[in-house]
Design an enzyme around this catalytic site. Structure first.
Site, PDB file in Angstrom:
ATOM      1  N   ASP A  15      -7.619   7.272  -5.159  1.00 52.26           N
ATOM      2  CA  ASP A  15      -6.280   6.551  -5.286  1.00 52.26           C
ATOM      3  C   ASP A  15      -6.412   5.224  -5.888  1.00 52.26           C
ATOM      4  O   ASP A  15      -7.667   4.778  -5.993  1.00 52.26           O
ATOM      5  CB  ASP A  15      -5.775   6.417  -3.933  1.00 52.26           C
ATOM      6  CG  ASP A  15      -4.495   6.082  -3.749  1.00 52.26           C
ATOM      7  OD1 ASP A  15      -3.495   6.260  -4.601  1.00 52.26           O
ATOM      8  OD2 ASP A  15      -4.186   4.998  -2.802  1.00 52.26           O
ATOM      9  N   ASP A  17      -3.710   2.005  -5.441  1.00 56.06           N
ATOM     10  CA  ASP A  17      -3.288   0.847  -4.537  1.00 56.06           C
ATOM     11  C   ASP A  17      -4.001   1.180  -3.114  1.00 56.06           C
ATOM     12  O   ASP A  17      -3.596   1.997  -2.491  1.00 56.06           O
ATOM     13  CB  ASP A  17      -1.855   0.996  -4.497  1.00 56.06           C
ATOM     14  CG  ASP A  17      -1.259   0.669  -5.755  1.00 56.06           C
ATOM     15  OD1 ASP A  17      -1.174  -0.528  -6.100  1.00 56.06           O
ATOM     16  OD2 ASP A  17      -0.343   1.502  -6.445  1.00 56.06           O
TER      17      ASP A  17
END
Length: 271
Positions: A15, A17
């Site tokens: 991922d 953020d």
């Protein structure tokens, strides 16, 4: 000596953020982790629910922060949202895009006519995150949905980590339209497995590891896609929320930081 976590896997999905960066700053240890993967020639890719930026822009951002990345390594929810809508809305139909210019471009490239506003009587609304969205944009989406337009969302993340803290994500903006209309959108992106499986296939992985900071998107989606799911504690969720989660959202492993990829014991702990 026990093997490191990375030794049990042939590639890593990240991922973005809260895992590799928060706003304009790299998460501590992220640059070093990707450099170590490159040194070991272990493939990696990026899985993001942020539909506001192109893969090229995301790759440039990562590279500017010291993390080598290419657009081909980025798998995002904008394309997943367009694909979901395309399966139900005929090509050439008018679509109101509540989101970024990039998302509008993707919709146009898929053969749809992009509406200016709800007055164009769009057949569908596609909603994705953009930090420039305002009340009038959400109002136009609500008008169109209330008038009968099919509603699709690229993702439903309620929050998004930024440099200054935690901010409302696309899911929070979707909720505003939902409150106004009483409707719910069909959603793409994590935790649906399509982004994970596309990345796994592109990298040719047999033993993929997914590292994320959210239980409801990263961990749930990774488990649905058959990946080992690791929660890193540099973003949204904590060891406490992981312990309280139901089985489907509980990570296989918890890492304090990305350094846990290469450490032996006890950096990677079972959740």
């Amino acid at each position: 000596m026990s093997p490191a976590l990375i030794d049990a896997h042939d590639g890593v999905l990240f991922d973005l953020d809260g895992v590799l960066y928060a706003g304009d700053a790299a998460v501590p240890g992220a640059v070093e982790a990707l450099a170590e993967l490159r040194e070991r020639e272990i493939p990696y890719a990026f899985i993001t629910n942020n539909a506001s930026r192109s893969p090229e822009t995301i790759a440039e951002h990562l590279t500017a922060l010291g993390m080598t990345a290419s657009a081909e390594q980025v798998f995002g929810s904008a394309d997943a949202g367009v694909a979901l809508m395309s399966a139900e809305i005929p090509q050439g139909a008018t679509v109101l895009v509540t989101g970024s210019d990039f998302l509008r471009t993707r919709v146009a490239e898929a053969g749809f006519t992009v509406a200016a506003d709800a007055e164009d009587r769009p057949a569908a609304v596609l909603q994705g995150f953009s930090p420039e969205l305002g009340w009038s944009d959400l109002a136009e989406a609500a008008y169109a949905v209330a008038a009968g337009a099919r509603w699709f969302a690229t993702n439903l993340d309620l929050t998004i980590p930024r440099g200054r803290g935690i901010a409302p994500g696309n899911g929070a903006l979707v909720e505003a339209v939902s409150r106004a209309t009483g409707a719910l959108p069909a959603a793409a992106g994590k935790p649906e497995p399509v982004l994970f499986t596309r990345a796994v296939s592109a990298l040719g992985l047999k033993r993929p590891l997914m590292i994320g900071d959210r239980l409801d998107t990263d961990i749930l989606g990774a488990r649905r896609a058959g990946c080992t799911a690791a929660l890193v504690l540099t973003g949204i969720d904590s060891a406490e929320t992981a312990a309280a989660a139901d089985d489907e959202q509980r990570p296989h492993l918890i890492l304090e930081t990305l350094a846990g990829l290469f450490a032996v014991e006890p950096a990677g702990s079972r959740a």
